[in-house]
Design a protein around this motif. Structure first.
Motif, PDB file in Angstrom:
ATOM      1  N   PHE A  11       0.862  -1.186   0.000  1.00  0.00           N
ATOM      2  CA  PHE A  11       0.000   0.000   0.000  1.00  0.00           C
ATOM      3  C   PHE A  11       0.897   1.234   0.000  1.00  0.00           C
ATOM      4  O   PHE A  11       1.123   1.871   0.988  1.00  0.00           O
ATOM      5  CB  PHE A  11      -0.897  -0.044   1.223  1.00  0.00           C
ATOM      6  N   THR A  12       1.497   1.553  -1.214  1.00  0.00           N
ATOM      7  CA  THR A  12       2.370   2.712  -1.406  1.00  0.00           C
ATOM      8  C   THR A  12       3.447   2.776  -0.335  1.00  0.00           C
ATOM      9  O   THR A  12       3.566   3.737   0.409  1.00  0.00           O
ATOM     10  CB  THR A  12       1.562   4.011  -1.414  1.00  0.00           C
ATOM     11  N   ILE A  56      -7.455   5.928   4.098  1.00  0.00           N
ATOM     12  CA  ILE A  56      -6.907   7.092   3.401  1.00  0.00           C
ATOM     13  C   ILE A  56      -5.525   7.347   3.980  1.00  0.00           C
ATOM     14  O   ILE A  56      -5.342   7.414   5.196  1.00  0.00           O
ATOM     15  CB  ILE A  56      -7.788   8.336   3.567  1.00  0.00           C
ATOM     16  N   LYS A  57      -4.559   7.473   3.095  1.00  0.00           N
ATOM     17  CA  LYS A  57      -3.178   7.726   3.500  1.00  0.00           C
ATOM     18  C   LYS A  57      -2.779   9.134   3.075  1.00  0.00           C
ATOM     19  O   LYS A  57      -2.930   9.509   1.916  1.00  0.00           O
ATOM     20  CB  LYS A  57      -2.235   6.714   2.851  1.00  0.00           C
ATOM     21  N   LEU A  58      -2.250   9.892   4.028  1.00  0.00           N
ATOM     22  CA  LEU A  58      -1.754  11.243   3.755  1.00  0.00           C
ATOM     23  C   LEU A  58      -0.357  11.353   4.318  1.00  0.00           C
ATOM     24  O   LEU A  58      -0.128  11.051   5.491  1.00  0.00           O
ATOM     25  CB  LEU A  58      -2.654  12.296   4.406  1.00  0.00           C
ATOM     26  N   GLN A  59       0.602  11.764   3.508  1.00  0.00           N
ATOM     27  CA  GLN A  59       1.951  11.959   4.024  1.00  0.00           C
ATOM     28  C   GLN A  59       1.932  13.021   5.107  1.00  0.00           C
ATOM     29  O   GLN A  59       1.262  14.042   4.978  1.00  0.00           O
ATOM     30  CB  GLN A  59       2.924  12.332   2.898  1.00  0.00           C
ATOM     31  N   SER A  60       2.666  12.768   6.189  1.00  0.00           N
ATOM     32  CA  SER A  60       2.554  13.617   7.377  1.00  0.00           C
ATOM     33  C   SER A  60       3.510  14.793   7.395  1.00  0.00           C
ATOM     34  O   SER A  60       3.540  15.546   8.362  1.00  0.00           O
ATOM     35  CB  SER A  60       2.779  12.769   8.638  1.00  0.00           C
ATOM     36  N   GLU A 200       5.373   5.894  10.367  1.00  0.00           N
ATOM     37  CA  GLU A 200       6.614   6.675  10.346  1.00  0.00           C
ATOM     38  C   GLU A 200       6.519   7.859   9.396  1.00  0.00           C
ATOM     39  O   GLU A 200       7.110   8.904   9.638  1.00  0.00           O
ATOM     40  CB  GLU A 200       7.792   5.784   9.949  1.00  0.00           C
ATOM     41  N   GLU A 201       5.773   7.700   8.304  1.00  0.00           N
ATOM     42  CA  GLU A 201       5.754   8.741   7.276  1.00  0.00           C
ATOM     43  C   GLU A 201       4.366   9.266   6.952  1.00  0.00           C
ATOM     44  O   GLU A 201       4.242  10.235   6.186  1.00  0.00           O
ATOM     45  CB  GLU A 201       6.373   8.203   5.977  1.00  0.00           C
ATOM     46  N   SER A 202       3.328   8.653   7.513  1.00  0.00           N
ATOM     47  CA  SER A 202       1.978   8.978   7.052  1.00  0.00           C
ATOM     48  C   SER A 202       0.995   9.112   8.196  1.00  0.00           C
ATOM     49  O   SER A 202       1.232   8.637   9.313  1.00  0.00           O
ATOM     50  CB  SER A 202       1.466   7.880   6.099  1.00  0.00           C
ATOM     51  N   GLY A 231       1.467  -0.803  10.091  1.00  0.00           N
ATOM     52  CA  GLY A 231       2.561   0.105  10.407  1.00  0.00           C
ATOM     53  C   GLY A 231       2.248   1.242  11.346  1.00  0.00           C
ATOM     54  O   GLY A 231       3.048   2.175  11.479  1.00  0.00           O
ATOM     55  N   CYS A 232       1.118   1.203  12.040  1.00  0.00           N
ATOM     56  CA  CYS A 232       0.763   2.316  12.923  1.00  0.00           C
ATOM     57  C   CYS A 232       1.656   2.342  14.163  1.00  0.00           C
ATOM     58  O   CYS A 232       1.846   1.321  14.826  1.00  0.00           O
ATOM     59  CB  CYS A 232      -0.699   2.216  13.343  1.00  0.00           C
TER      60      CYS A 232
END
Length: 280
Positions: A11-12, A56-60, A200-202, A231-232
């Motif tokens: 997943f990206t 929904i994934k958003l880069q943080s 880590e990134e999202s 990955g949370c």
């Protein structure tokens, strides 16, 4: 984690583990410097049950083109899709617990240094105990988002670092470890769920459908396992049940709210919107 035959699903850059899963990756928006994606997972064997999951994934990175914010009403309840449209959002999920008679959040909500709702006495109707409402979603003025054990409303009101604060819960994961959960049917029974988590990134918006022949929902122990597997590092529960809703601009409601009447009106939402361009 319960024994299952797991299939690895990319997943990206994020690993989603799920058993026998039919998945449909639906990119919503992607540019050269940021990504904003929606993924839907449908499986009939995750935790030996049927599940329908939307992420929904958003880069943080706060320098990206998108921001997370809250939309709210202090009185009349509105649907998540109504809030999303009125706030010119790209996507939204339902927010925290609310007073179904009079509207408004039943736990502390602060926006731009103003208290929108104080926490309701747990002994009153619609009041929620601290064993459930034990965490806070913090949006700082630099747009960073954090999930923490809650402090007092007075602490956040006196602090000027936060753009917005929402109390909700229970906390599910802290520092990549499961939080302790209290013994109750709210925790151990399967229901539709809505939650927010950070990798880590999202930042991830997650909804789990339930209470239907096609989706059984998750208990909070299963939800903890699932979120760790995608990955949370930090995660918190929001209002679920009939409130669980995910809305996306130009797609509409992408999950299946469990109320027979359809989308349930709520007091507030978490939303994603495009940042306004700074003009010289």
């Amino acid at each position: 984690m319960k024994a299952n035959r797991w299939i690895l699903f990319i997943f990206t850059g994020l690993l989603i583990l799920n058993l026998g899963c039919k998945s449909n990756k639906l990119p919503l928006q992607k540019t050269s410097d940021t990504s904003f994606e929606h993924t839907q997972i449908v499986t009939d064997s995750l935790y030996q049950s049927k599940q329908q999951i939307n992420i929904i994934k958003l880069q943080s990175n706060p320098d990206d083109n998108y921001e997370i914010d809250f939309g709210y009403s202090n009185s009349a309840l509105k649907t998540t899709s109504y809030f999303g449209k009125s706030e010119d959002a790209l996507a939204a999920i339902n927010g925290n617990f609310f007073n179904m008679d009079e509207g408004g959040s039943v736990s502390y909500l602060e926006i731009n240094d103003s208290i929108i709702n104080p926490s309701l006495d747990p002994d009153l109707k619609w009041g929620i105990t601290d064993s459930i409402i034990n965490g806070a979603i913090i949006i700082y003025k630099d747009e960073k988002v954090d999930i923490h054990p809650k402090r007092s409303g007075e602490f956040y009101y006196n602090s000027k670092k936060e753009k917005a604060v929402m109390f909700t819960g229970p906390l599910l994961i802290q520092n990549a470890k499961k939080s302790n959960l209290f013994d109750s049917k709210f925790v151990s029974d399967r229901h539709p769920r809505t939650c927010l988590c950070k990798t880590e990134e999202s930042i991830l918006f997650v909804t789990i459908d339930g209470r239907s022949a096609n989706a059984q929902g998750m208990n909070l122990y299963e939800l903890q396992d699932f979120l760790l597997n995608i990955g949370c590092l930090d995660a918190i529960n929001l209002d679920g049940g009939g409130s669980t809703t995910m809305w996306i601009h130009n797609k509409g409601i992408v999950n299946h709210p469990s109320d027979k009447s359809g989308e349930r009106p709520v007091a507030n939402i978490l939303l994603i919107r495009k940042k306004e361009e700074n003009t010289p």
